[in-house]
Write a protein that holds these residues in place. Structure first.
Motif, short mmCIF file in Angstrom:
data_model
loop_
_atom_site.label_atom_id
_atom_site.label_comp_id
_atom_site.label_asym_id
_atom_site.label_seq_id
_atom_site.Cartn_x
_atom_site.Cartn_y
_atom_site.Cartn_z
N THR A 169 81.49 24.86 -24.95
CA THR A 169 80.66 25.88 -24.30
C THR A 169 80.69 25.80 -22.77
OG1 THR A 169 78.73 24.43 -24.52
CG2 THR A 169 79.10 26.06 -26.27
N GLU A 170 80.73 24.57 -22.19
CA GLU A 170 80.66 24.50 -20.73
C GLU A 170 81.03 23.10 -20.25
OE1 GLU A 170 76.72 24.95 -19.27
OE2 GLU A 170 75.86 23.51 -20.70
N PHE A 171 81.33 23.04 -18.96
CA PHE A 171 81.47 21.77 -18.27
C PHE A 171 80.09 21.40 -17.73
CE2 PHE A 171 85.78 23.45 -18.06
CZ PHE A 171 86.53 22.35 -18.46
N GLY A 172 79.45 20.46 -18.37
CA GLY A 172 78.12 20.07 -17.95
C GLY A 172 78.12 19.11 -16.78
N ASP A 173 76.93 18.70 -16.34
CA ASP A 173 76.82 17.78 -15.21
C ASP A 173 77.43 16.42 -15.53
OD1 ASP A 173 75.51 19.74 -13.80
OD2 ASP A 173 73.51 19.07 -14.40
N SER A 174 77.24 15.96 -16.77
CA SER A 174 77.76 14.64 -17.13
C SER A 174 78.57 14.66 -18.42
CB SER A 174 76.60 13.64 -17.28
OG SER A 174 75.69 14.10 -18.26
N SER A 175 78.79 15.85 -19.00
CA SER A 175 79.51 15.93 -20.27
C SER A 175 80.16 17.30 -20.44
CB SER A 175 78.56 15.67 -21.44
OG SER A 175 77.57 16.69 -21.50
N ILE A 176 81.13 17.34 -21.34
CA ILE A 176 81.70 18.62 -21.77
C ILE A 176 80.98 18.99 -23.06
CG2 ILE A 176 83.77 19.80 -22.56
CD1 ILE A 176 85.42 17.92 -20.86
N ASN A 177 80.25 20.05 -23.03
CA ASN A 177 79.37 20.42 -24.14
C ASN A 177 80.09 21.31 -25.14
OD1 ASN A 177 77.25 19.06 -22.81
ND2 ASN A 177 76.75 20.91 -21.63
N PHE A 178 79.69 21.13 -26.41
CA PHE A 178 80.28 21.95 -27.48
C PHE A 178 79.18 22.35 -28.46
CE2 PHE A 178 80.55 17.62 -29.17
CZ PHE A 178 80.09 17.78 -30.47
N GLU A 179 79.53 23.29 -29.32
CA GLU A 179 78.60 23.77 -30.35
C GLU A 179 79.36 23.87 -31.66
OE1 GLU A 179 75.30 26.67 -29.46
OE2 GLU A 179 76.59 27.97 -30.71
N VAL A 180 78.72 23.40 -32.73
CA VAL A 180 79.31 23.47 -34.06
C VAL A 180 78.35 24.22 -34.97
CG1 VAL A 180 78.37 21.20 -34.69
CG2 VAL A 180 80.26 22.15 -35.99
N ARG A 181 78.90 25.12 -35.79
CA ARG A 181 78.09 25.94 -36.70
C ARG A 181 78.66 25.85 -38.11
NH1 ARG A 181 76.60 31.62 -33.65
NH2 ARG A 181 75.81 30.72 -31.70
N PHE A 182 77.76 25.73 -39.08
CA PHE A 182 78.17 25.71 -40.49
C PHE A 182 77.01 26.21 -41.35
CE2 PHE A 182 76.35 21.65 -39.43
CZ PHE A 182 75.57 21.29 -40.51
N TRP A 183 77.33 26.59 -42.58
CA TRP A 183 76.35 27.18 -43.50
C TRP A 183 75.91 26.18 -44.55
CZ3 TRP A 183 74.61 32.07 -42.56
CH2 TRP A 183 75.37 32.87 -41.71
N ILE A 184 74.64 26.31 -44.97
CA ILE A 184 74.10 25.51 -46.07
C ILE A 184 73.25 26.42 -46.95
CG2 ILE A 184 74.03 23.39 -44.71
CD1 ILE A 184 70.95 23.84 -44.51
N ARG A 185 72.97 25.95 -48.15
CA ARG A 185 72.06 26.68 -49.03
C ARG A 185 70.63 26.30 -48.67
NH1 ARG A 185 74.95 29.25 -52.76
NH2 ARG A 185 76.98 28.42 -53.36
N SER A 186 69.87 27.28 -48.22
CA SER A 186 68.51 27.00 -47.77
C SER A 186 67.68 28.27 -47.80
CB SER A 186 68.54 26.43 -46.35
OG SER A 186 67.23 26.32 -45.82
N ARG A 187 66.40 28.11 -48.20
CA ARG A 187 65.45 29.21 -48.17
C ARG A 187 64.19 28.86 -47.39
NH1 ARG A 187 66.06 33.71 -51.28
NH2 ARG A 187 67.79 33.75 -52.75
N ASP A 188 64.24 27.75 -46.65
CA ASP A 188 63.09 27.38 -45.84
C ASP A 188 63.55 26.60 -44.62
OD1 ASP A 188 62.87 24.33 -46.46
OD2 ASP A 188 63.00 25.29 -48.43
N GLN A 189 62.70 26.55 -43.62
CA GLN A 189 63.03 25.89 -42.37
C GLN A 189 63.16 24.39 -42.54
OE1 GLN A 189 63.79 27.25 -39.54
NE2 GLN A 189 63.95 25.35 -38.37
N MET A 190 62.42 23.81 -43.49
CA MET A 190 62.46 22.37 -43.68
C MET A 190 63.85 21.91 -44.11
SD MET A 190 60.65 19.71 -43.27
CE MET A 190 59.05 20.50 -43.12
N THR A 191 64.45 22.61 -45.05
CA THR A 191 65.81 22.27 -45.50
C THR A 191 66.80 22.38 -44.36
OG1 THR A 191 65.26 23.08 -47.71
CG2 THR A 191 67.59 22.77 -47.21
N LEU A 192 66.61 23.40 -43.51
CA LEU A 192 67.48 23.60 -42.36
C LEU A 192 67.34 22.42 -41.38
CD1 LEU A 192 69.41 25.93 -41.53
CD2 LEU A 192 67.58 26.77 -40.06
#
Length: 300
Positions: free
Chosen positions: A236-259
């Motif tokens: 995502t960006e060159f940060g102040d002290s790190s190169i930042n990234f983002e990872v996304r994946f799907w799970i089976r969930s119907r509530d915020q707690m499982t997430l």
């Protein structure tokens, strides 16, 4: 001066005249009752039938509504409203048969004024009531859903005529007026069978970025196999002290707690995988420079 005898005669004639008028009036009433007796009996019969029919319809409506997912308070209210309407229809028909249209008009006018006064006095309560009926009918929220509304998040445990009750993750109950739920923003985590986990992290500038991506994607694929979907990874960006990234994946969930549990598990696994391959996850470091360094030597 009028003789006493003449006064008694005149009083007797007045009483006789009054009695004749009373007899004539009573006779007219009796004749009217006799003439209207069939209509009177028919009106009583219709009103009685409508009264007993309302009880039957009340039970029938409750039986039909048992197949729906509405709250019991909403079901009872709908059944009572329908039964009351049946009684009112019977009363209107009975008054019409007895030719009491003026009485009916007066009753309707009085009911309208009373209804307006009650509506103004109970405006907030009626608003919550109609909102509760709406929430019981619509499909986007139901008992058992995990929702986020008006700054509160939890499982919907009850929807009555006044408020919506949600149970938070800490087992506390929150009672939110139905009007606020209908008019405010609502996020339903249970509306879809799957949910996306979004995780952000950063690695040191000395890291092999291709290796970081490979390790992260393989870690997620090996430990979250319930849904066979592609893991999305991008920096995502060159940060102040790190190169930042983002990872996304799907799970089976119907509530915020499982997430939240899945996100926490992914953090632990990715951290362990990075430690195994000596990949650094840096944290901000603050360096303080003194323009005039302090001397530890004692002055003579």
């Amino acid at each position: 001066m009028i003789p006493l005898f003449a006064q008694e005669i005149e009083m007797g004639e007045q009483l006789e005249t009054a009695w004749e008028k009373l007899e004539k009036k009573l006779g007219g009433w009796v004749d009217s009752i006799i003439v209207n007796l069939p209509n009177f009996l028919l009106a009583i019969l219709i009103f009685g039938v409508s009264f007993f029919l309302s009880n039957y319809i009340n039970k029938f409506i409750l039986k039909v509504l048992q197949r729906t997912k509405m709250q019991r308070s909403i079901k009872v209210m709908i059944a009572k409203i329908v039964s009351i309407v049946v009684i009112i229809v019977g009363l209107v028909l009975a008054l019409g048969i007895m030719n009491l249209n003026k009485v009916l008009t007066t009753m309707l006018a009085g009911a309208g004024v009373a209804g307006l006064a009650v509506g103004l006095a109970l405006q907030g309560t009626l608003s919550n009531t109609f909102s509760g009926i709406m929430l019981s009918i619509v499909d986007y929220i139901k008992i058992g859903d995990w929702i986020d509304t008006n700054g509160y998040s939890g499982e919907v445990v009850e929807i009555n005529l006044r408020n919506t009750t949600i149970e938070q993750g800490d087992n506390n109950l929150v009672f939110i007026p139905n009007k606020l739920v209908v008019e405010g923003n609502l996020k339903n985590y249970s509306s879809r069978p799957i949910a996306r986990v979004i995780l952000s992290c950063g690695v040191g500038y000395e890291s092999d970025l291709k290796l970081v991506e490979e390790i992260t994607v393989n870690t997620i694929k090996e430990n979250f196999k319930d849904i066979n979907t592609e893991v999305q990874f991008y920096y995502t960006e060159f940060g102040d002290s790190s190169i930042n990234f983002e990872v996304r994946f799907w799970i089976r969930s119907r509530d915020q707690m499982t997430l939240n549990i899945a996100k926490g598990k992914a953090i632990v696994l990715i951290k362990a995988a990075f430690d195994e391959h000596n990949i650094n996850i840096p944290f901000p470091i603050r360096t303080i420079n003194f323009s005039n360094p302090m001397s530890l030597e004692k002055k003579d």
